[in-house]
Enzyme design. Structure first.
Site, PDB file in Angstrom:
ATOM      1  N   GLU A  37       7.729  -0.717   0.501  1.00 12.27           N
ATOM      2  CA  GLU A  37       7.702  -2.023  -0.057  1.00 12.27           C
ATOM      3  C   GLU A  37       7.188  -1.277  -2.076  1.00 12.27           C
ATOM      4  OE1 GLU A  37       8.198  -4.863   0.297  1.00 12.27           O
ATOM      5  OE2 GLU A  37       8.862  -4.519   1.814  1.00 12.27           O
ATOM      6  N   VAL A  38       6.288  -0.385  -2.059  1.00  9.21           N
ATOM      7  CA  VAL A  38       6.602   0.531  -3.345  1.00  9.21           C
ATOM      8  C   VAL A  38       7.772   0.714  -4.002  1.00  9.21           C
ATOM      9  CG1 VAL A  38       5.570   2.377  -4.115  1.00  9.21           C
ATOM     10  CG2 VAL A  38       3.854   0.799  -2.681  1.00  9.21           C
ATOM     11  N   LEU A  39       8.892   1.122  -3.271  1.00  7.86           N
ATOM     12  CA  LEU A  39      10.302   1.571  -3.699  1.00  7.86           C
ATOM     13  C   LEU A  39      10.811   0.031  -4.156  1.00  7.86           C
ATOM     14  CD1 LEU A  39      11.469   4.939  -1.746  1.00  7.86           C
ATOM     15  CD2 LEU A  39      10.314   4.502  -3.397  1.00  7.86           C
ATOM     16  N   ARG A  40      10.670  -0.601  -3.130  1.00  6.42           N
ATOM     17  CA  ARG A  40      11.518  -1.282  -3.592  1.00  6.42           C
ATOM     18  C   ARG A  40      10.533  -2.528  -4.849  1.00  6.42           C
ATOM     19  NH1 ARG A  40      14.025  -4.645   0.750  1.00  6.42           N
ATOM     20  NH2 ARG A  40      12.989  -6.858   0.233  1.00  6.42           N
ATOM     21  N   ASP A  99       7.548   6.723 -18.885  1.00  6.81           N
ATOM     22  CA  ASP A  99       6.232   8.031 -19.262  1.00  6.81           C
ATOM     23  C   ASP A  99       5.419   8.490 -18.803  1.00  6.81           C
ATOM     24  OD1 ASP A  99       4.257   7.913 -20.973  1.00  6.81           O
ATOM     25  OD2 ASP A  99       2.785   6.917 -19.575  1.00  6.81           O
ATOM     26  N   GLU A 134       9.956  11.872 -19.630  1.00  8.55           N
ATOM     27  CA  GLU A 134       8.464  12.581 -20.656  1.00  8.55           C
ATOM     28  C   GLU A 134       7.801  13.459 -19.594  1.00  8.55           C
ATOM     29  OE1 GLU A 134       4.495  11.544 -22.287  1.00  8.55           O
ATOM     30  OE2 GLU A 134       4.792  10.188 -21.129  1.00  8.55           O
TER      31      GLU A 134
END
Length: 530
Positions: free
Chosen positions: A159-162, A183, A238
């Site tokens: 869900e973090v990737l999505r 960043d 970065e």
């Protein structure tokens, strides 16, 4: 929280511009883009900044602090809402209009995206969104960034990737951004978060148990997705560590970025200005730092960025001229030795960085004309003052002040690159970095196909007549850019009508040579004229 759902949504009139191959970036912040002590808005940036940026010869804009952040003084790096554009600068439709107008001017617009961490705010941020510490982030020490006082994403969660991948698509599809500067990715790449982690170039420092492979995988997927579905997109890393392959294609085993920031270059300049007398400048160290990059991995060169402009540090102009910028920048005033030195070195530092430091170039808003003082956002420590949270463009527009000469040089430097294409040169050769004479000479052939020779004399007092320099391509050469030109507040010691002819005598590893006059604290560019 503000819910924005206008009856009539903005309709874009212009397509994404062609992806630049000679990227010249104007790093910007909408809120400070005004001489007035206030939060400037999108409309002001569109009407007053876009024409200025275009005239200066930049072909891309990198906009900072667009993603919503509760604390203005965080410079936009403590994001609380990843899908919201900051409302403190105006409406969402005004941001879209800004980007659309920029596209109509042929300007490429990039977003400073923060996917390396998130604000710790609970009420208005992602932190403890589901009541736990692990909804989006790692639990325990791995989920906290001690230096930034923020939360670190758990990239192993689907869900973090999505969430993050859809966030990138949102900014491209909804707002028509053309690219991204990612960043703080050094903090993502390593379990140490880059804190107290030295890098010497040994491959064991990059590939091993110290590497956060989940973060590396996310960045690789993000670049693959962006370049597959949006071929016009440019991505910038970065990264201060110099991880190999970060700017190679995913298909080649790299992480897929197009460019990395050459972060060692501004550190070098500030260190020299702070610690070294002019007569002790090390020419070999300068050329080594400017050319020390991984072959065929794009590097963005810059002499200074927002990091050097922030309170606690000084810009190059302020290191060079300090308090005399308040009293001796008038054209009717006596030009002191400090101002004379500062004006000369400001132009030389930017030109050698532009021409030798990378395959792209970046400038922070206002630094092109030597903006005085520092940047400090309103906060408790300065009594919530906006006095230093602004850019005084009235200074460069004033005909009676010397700032305009630095601005004009920056403009003509960019325009010269556009004509000769030195950022797109596949090879460059440093034929001279003479420590005693303080002379640097190098040559390259840009996309125009015209051979160029770049000459720098950093010596504080000594000029050289009949100085032999190496030249690869034989023929006639003329000066096409000169930092000592009177139109840039120089002394006008070089005659631009002079024609220089090569001799078939090898010198400093080049097939030919020619004799030139090199005034002290002067840089100039030769172009082959036959």
């Amino acid at each position: 929280m503000v819910f924005w759902n206008p009856k009539k949504k903005y309709e874009f009139k212009h397509p994404h511009p062609k992806r630049p191959i000679n990227l010249k970036i104007y790093e910007s912040h909408v809120g400070i883009a005004s001489p007035e002590g206030k939060v400037a808005n999108y409309k002001n940036f569109q009407q007053n900044m876009l024409p200025r940026i275009k005239d200066l010869g930049y072909n891309a804009i990198q906009i900072m602090a667009v993603m919503e952040h509760a604390y203005y003084a965080s410079f936009g790096y403590q994001v609380t809402n990843f899908f919201a554009a900051s409302s403190r600068f105006g409406t969402l439709e005004e941001l879209k209009e800004l980007i659309d107008v920029a596209h109509g001017m042929g300007l490429y617009v990039m977003l400073d995206v923060i996917h390396s961490h998130a604000s710790k705010n609970v009420v208005d941020g992602l932190n403890q969104f589901d009541g736990s510490n692990t909804g989006f982030f790692h639990d325990g020490p791995r989920g906290n960034h001690d230096l930034w006082d923020s939360r670190c994403f758990d990239y192993s969660q689907w869900e973090v990737l999505r969430f993050l991948l859809s966030n990138l698509r949102w900014w491209v599809e909804e707002y028509h951004f053309d690219g991204f500067r990612f960043d703080g990715i050094t903090s993502m790449l390593y379990h140490s978060k880059g804190i107290a982690h030295g890098f010497t170039g040994n491959y064991n420092e990059y590939f091993g148990l110290v590497t956060d492979t989940e973060s590396v995988l996310y960045l690789t997927i993000a670049n693959y997705m962006l370049h597959k579905y949006y071929p016009f997109v440019i991505t910038i890393a970065e990264d201060v560590s110099g991880m190999p392959g970060i700017c190679r294609k995913v298909e080649e085993g790299g992480q897929g970025f197009d460019y990395r920031l050459g972060m060692g270059i501004p550190d070098m300049w500030i260190k020299i200005l702070k610690e070294t007398k002019d007569e002790d400048w090390n020419m070999q160290n300068i050329t080594h730092t400017l050319t020390n990059r991984r072959y065929d991995e794009g590097t963005i060169a810059y002499a200074e960025s927002h990091d050097q402009a922030l309170v606690g540090d000084k810009t190059i102009a302020f290191w060079l001229m300090d308090k005399e910028m308040y009293t001796n920048m008038g054209t009717m005033n006596y030009r002191s030795l400090i101002i004379d030195r500062g004006m000369a070195l400001h132009k030389m530092i930017r030109l050698i960085t532009h021409t030798l430091g990378g395959e792209a170039y970046l400038n922070f808003i206002g630094n092109e004309f030597g903006h005085p003082e520092w940047l400090d956002f309103p906060r408790q420590g300065n009594n919530s003052s906006y006095h230093y949270a602004r850019r005084q463009f009235n200074l460069v527009d004033d005909e009676q002040l010397r700032y305009r000469f630095l601005g004009n040089f920056d403009r003509d430097m960019n325009r010269s690159e556009e004509h000769y294409g030195w950022l797109r040169a596949r090879q460059q050769y440093v034929s001279c970095h003479h420590g005693g004479d303080k002379v640097i000479v190098f040559d390259k052939v840009g996309s125009s196909g015209i051979p160029l020779v770049f000459v720098f004399n950093f010596h504080p007092t000594q000029s050289f007549t009949d100085y032999r320099i190496g030249v690869d391509a034989a023929g006639k050469y003329k000066i096409v850019l000169d930092s000592d030109d009177k139109c840039y507040d120089g002394h006008g010691r070089l005659d631009h009508n002079t024609e220089f002819f090569t001799y078939p005598e090898e010198w400093n590893g080049r097939s030919n040579s020619m004799m030139v006059y090199i005034p002290s604290r002067t840089a100039f560019v030769f172009a082959k004229a036959d």
